[in-house]
Design an enzyme around this catalytic site. Sequence first.
Site, PDB file in Angstrom:
ATOM      1  N   TYR A   1       0.861  -1.187   0.000  1.00  0.00           N
ATOM      2  CA  TYR A   1       0.000   0.000   0.000  1.00  0.00           C
ATOM      3  C   TYR A   1       0.891   1.227   0.000  1.00  0.00           C
ATOM      4  CZ  TYR A   1      -3.302   3.534   1.785  1.00  0.00           C
ATOM      5  OH  TYR A   1      -4.064   4.670   1.963  1.00  0.00           O
TER       6      TYR A   1
ATOM      7  N   LYS B   1       5.535   9.275   8.220  1.00  0.00           N
ATOM      8  CA  LYS B   1       5.366   8.750   9.584  1.00  0.00           C
ATOM      9  C   LYS B   1       6.455   9.232  10.538  1.00  0.00           C
ATOM     10  CE  LYS B   1       2.835   4.709   7.848  1.00  0.00           C
ATOM     11  NZ  LYS B   1       1.466   4.714   8.393  1.00  0.00           N
TER      12      LYS B   1
ATOM     13  N   ASP C   1       9.350   2.502  -1.128  1.00  0.00           N
ATOM     14  CA  ASP C   1       8.400   3.219  -0.264  1.00  0.00           C
ATOM     15  C   ASP C   1       8.768   2.836   1.176  1.00  0.00           C
ATOM     16  OD1 ASP C   1       4.744   3.326   0.081  1.00  0.00           O
ATOM     17  OD2 ASP C   1       6.384   4.039   1.351  1.00  0.00           O
TER      18      ASP C   1
HETATM   19  P1  KE4 Z   1      -0.248   8.498   4.520  1.00  0.00           P
HETATM   20  O1  KE4 Z   1      -0.776   9.202   3.297  1.00  0.00           O
HETATM   21  O2  KE4 Z   1      -1.314   7.740   5.258  1.00  0.00           O
HETATM   22  O3  KE4 Z   1       0.577   9.421   5.419  1.00  0.00           O
HETATM   23  O4  KE4 Z   1       0.824   7.412   4.014  1.00  0.00           O
HETATM   24  C1  KE4 Z   1       0.427   6.486   3.035  1.00  0.00           C
HETATM   25  C2  KE4 Z   1       1.346   5.282   3.104  1.00  0.00           C
HETATM   26  C3  KE4 Z   1       2.350   5.145   2.161  1.00  0.00           C
HETATM   27  N1  KE4 Z   1       3.195   4.092   2.182  1.00  0.00           N
HETATM   28  C4  KE4 Z   1       3.097   3.148   3.153  1.00  0.00           C
HETATM   29  C5  KE4 Z   1       4.064   2.000   3.147  1.00  0.00           C
HETATM   30  C6  KE4 Z   1       2.087   3.245   4.153  1.00  0.00           C
HETATM   31  O5  KE4 Z   1       1.993   2.279   5.104  1.00  0.00           O
HETATM   32  C7  KE4 Z   1       1.198   4.328   4.135  1.00  0.00           C
HETATM   33  C8  KE4 Z   1       0.089   4.488   5.152  1.00  0.00           C
HETATM   34  N2  KE4 Z   1      -0.049   3.418   6.087  1.00  0.00           N
HETATM   35  C9  KE4 Z   1      -1.389   3.228   6.639  1.00  0.00           C
HETATM   36  C10 KE4 Z   1      -1.450   1.956   7.498  1.00  0.00           C
HETATM   37  N3  KE4 Z   1      -0.433   1.021   7.291  1.00  0.00           N
HETATM   38  C11 KE4 Z   1      -1.809   4.419   7.406  1.00  0.00           C
HETATM   39  C12 KE4 Z   1      -3.048   4.204   8.255  1.00  0.00           C
HETATM   40  C13 KE4 Z   1      -4.266   4.817   7.631  1.00  0.00           C
HETATM   41  O6  KE4 Z   1      -4.477   4.685   6.409  1.00  0.00           O
HETATM   42  O7  KE4 Z   1      -5.016   5.437   8.410  1.00  0.00           O
END
Ligand code: KE4
Length: 427
Positions: A144, A267, A239
């Site tokens: 993701y 993060k 990523d």
């Molecule tokens: P954000 O746009 O949520 O800051 O990051 C997206 C993203 C990109 N790449 C990786 C590997 C990620 O894990 C994420 C976002 N992770 C999710 C849960 N694993 C965030 C939680 C949510 O969607 O509320």
Amino acid sequence: MNNAKSLAAWQKSQQFIPGGVNSPVRNFNKVGGSPLFIQRGKGSKVYDIDGNEYIDYLASWGPLILGHAHSTILEAIQGAAENGTSFGAATALEIELAELIANAYQSIEIVRLVNSGTEATMSAIRVARGHTGRDKVIKMAGCYHGHVDSLLAEAGSGVATFSVPECMGIPDDFTRHTLVVPFNDINAVRAAIEANPDQIACLILEPIAGNMGVIPPHDGYLQELREITAEHGILLIFDEVITGFRVAYGGAQSLYGVTPDMTCLGKIIGGGMPVGAYGGKREIMENVAPLGGVYQAGTLSGNPLAVSAGIAMLKALSEPDVYDQLETRAAALAEGLQAATKRHGIDAWHSRVGSMLMFYFTNETVVDYEGVQTADTERYAPYFWNLLEKGVYVAPSQFETGFVSLAHSEADIDQTVRAADEVLSKL
Ligand code: KE4
């Protein structure tokens, strides 16, 4: 467990917010029931609005590697806030964070700060397409990268053919250039490249998959990806939004000794505030406006409060032994959980890289998205809720990652293992 106030809050929040939450996974739909509303956090604990205390392994989905409300982070934010919250102009703070990141990542000479991981990956893909003049993108099933239209894609009919949108609202055309292949399968990547000669701009992956539980790369897999992408002029994008500063100060690329062409971060680099970043070699990143023709912008990019928190975070993580401490704590937790599932004869596949860990209720080996599908999610839900009753808060989904922080004490780990043992004995 009294959750009357969370329940009432959820009723009210659904009047004004879709599903009552500002990010889908927070509404606990993967485990059923109603979501917790958190009041505050401190160290390894979070407290919901009903006053229940939990040992927290969600860590806000990864950022809180120092634990909640760490004084160093709070002081940095409070100090920055004294000077104002945003200027829409350059600040010296952004240089400091960019330099810390560039010095930590082999793949990064220059880096652009944005506001989320999604912005980071979306922008990196655009730069790769601008730099190569090619349209197609390879991604891994189960990885993701945020809610980027072209990456919310499911594999098409054949491994090497274009994919289809995985949610409503995305035109087929937007995923027509996306090729989805299984994680940990270099032959599928080779087939996709051979079927689309000179058309693929980049291959993006989580070097350690953290959005389908925790799945490490097979030995040599990342090196093979590095070689085959370089051979075909395809940019390799890691990523590292989860793994960056998580599994090592230099991320998975330093852990496995493989240098991508571009890296996406998020993060942890915001210390719990909204910061994302994408970077790479100068010749690639000089495509980014205002230097080059790839446009990307953001009103609050490099926000002084968020950047101050990020600087404080990275400085704290650069202290000696930080990752040794994380390893010791996480290994103790993983060993305790493994012993508990074994003791109670429960089929489970355990997986851990550093302070990222998860186990799946399955008797299969889990190395890709297909393997993850064998996990018994019907078993995960009661595991989650019974642990919560015992004051332990793990991810409300089998397909996420558990995070150990520097704030988790030996006592926390012992209490968690005891709680899990009791829950698993009755599962
Ligand atoms: P954000 O746009 O949520 O800051 O990051 C997206 C993203 C990109 N790449 C990786 C590997 C990620 O894990 C994420 C976002 N992770 C999710 C849960 N694993 C965030 C939680 C949510 O969607 O509320």
